[in-house]
Design a protein around this motif. Structure first.
Motif: not given
Length: 393
Positions: A96-120
């Motif tokens: 997972r790669f995730y985070g948040a950017w506090q763009a303004t005093e009371n506003g933010s942009l949140t993101f999350k990208i995931e890669n899910r894999q089975a081993y078998g």
């Protein structure tokens, strides 16, 4: 076809949790994972992996001071069953790669990208079915590939009275949450995560917002795409009008303890799919959990649904969490469930111990015992051993 206006991912009521504006943040949300719980007193055993890449973590800290916080983490989960059915083992990984950017005093942009894999051949999420139990024993550890699970804007009231989110949201970040709800840090079985009687959709377009109702009461609600597909995000909800709705009314001891000291009632409804693949579903869930001395968390959770899409039609769970000062966590849960189309009931027990080598490296052994597995009438029980590891960069 419903009017596109009704398909708009409308407004969700929620609480602003603290001065930092966690907003709609259960334990598995980006905000909570970035900020920590803020209640326990960590005494780490090690600095790993910070001690092997001090320059990288110093760079991350500088970015955080300027409003951009992020984590890159990796999970591995292995499970082994004594069932005579199926493969006998399952394993999977989650990046997972995730985070948040506090763009303004009371506003933010949140993101999350995931890669899910089975081993078998079998992913842990479906290992319960493979072993003869109607049970999701490895929540979130599937074989879905690359997913966009979060990309939304959050706007907060400066005085903490309300919060709004709009964009690609995950309703399980805030829907019927409590302190032990996260499959990444606590229980692995769905019976003890988001209520298994709730037909919660996959991540998709929606709006979430909320309001405080006095000092201790709050309201949380949502409208989102009932057909969300994070592997191929789209705007189809404007055409189909098929949405998932929820409304939660709850009590908490304080905004900073929203998912630690919490009693709430959740109502939800999901539209039927026009192609007939999903019937209309609706139900109600109850949850009560309280963090005693910042150490013990007893809980009781129940739910009932009327449709066919949720895992269980009726469910009752209870158990206890134990937090240690070095942020280790132990938990035990007991679940009774009835499923549509089955005349019998199934009982599930899970126990785990999350050993924190450091705040950024955790190892969690677990055991799940399922009595009277519904998919295997000839078996009286199934035992599943698990081992989960997580490292955060």
């Amino acid at each position: 076809m419903k009017s596109p206006i009704l398909a708009l991912p409308l407004l969700l009521l929620s609480t602003s949790l603290d001065a930092q504006g966690r907003g709609l943040s259960g334990p598995s949300s980006v905000e909570s994972e970035l900020a920590g719980d803020g209640l326990t007193d960590p005494q780490p055993r090690s600095d790993f992996p910070r001690n092997i890449a001090p320059g990288y973590f110093a760079w991350k800290d500088r970015l955080a001071e300027n409003g951009l916080r992020f984590n890159l983490d990796y999970f591995a989960l292995g499970q082994w069953s004594d069932s005579e059915l199926g493969q006998g083992d399952a394993a999977g990984g989650l990046l997972r790669f995730y985070g948040a950017w506090q763009a303004t005093e009371n506003g933010s942009l949140t993101f999350k990208i995931e890669n899910r894999q089975a081993y078998g051949e079998v992913a842990p999420q479906f290992f319960g079915f493979d072993s003869g139990a109607l049970s999701i024993t490895g929540t979130a550890f599937n074989d879905s590939g690359t997913l966009l699970t979060n990309l939304f804007w959050t706007q907060r009231d400066p005085e903490g009275r309300w919060t709004i989110q709009i964009g690609q949201i995950d309703v399980t970040d805030f829907l019927d949450v409590y302190g032990l709800v996260s499959p990444y840090t606590a229980f692995q079985n769905l019976a003890f995560n988001t209520n298994p009687t709730i037909n919660s959709p996959n991540q998709g377009l929606g709006i979430a917002a909320g309001a405080k109702l006095g000092e201790n009461f709050y309201a949380v609600g949502s409208i989102s795409d009932a057909n969300g597909d994070p592997s191929e995000p789209d705007f189809d909800v404007f055409e189909t009008g098929e949405t998932f709705k929820s409304l939660e009314i709850g009590y908490t001891s304080g905004g900073d303890r929203i998912y630690f000291d919490n009693i709430h009632l959740t109502f939800w409804q999901s539209d039927a799919a026009e192609d007939g693949s999903r019937a209309e579903d609706k139900g109600v869930a109850f949850s009560a959990a309280w963090f005693i001395d910042n150490t013990w968390m007893p809980y009781i959770r129940a739910g009932r649904s009327e449709g066919t899409a949720a895992l269980y039609e009726r469910s009752l769970s209870t158990g206890l969490g134990w937090y240690r000062r070095n942020t280790d966590l132990a938990g035990i849960g007991l679940n009774w469930a009835e499923a549509k189309g089955f005349d019998d009931t199934q009982f599930t027990t899970e126990a785990f111990y999350r050993f924190n080598v450091s705040p950024d490296f955790q190892i969690t052994p677990s055991i799940q015992y399922i009595s009277n597995p519904l998919l295997s009438p000839r078996s009286s029980d199934v035992t599943i051993l698990g081992l989960r590891a997580r490292v955060v960069f």
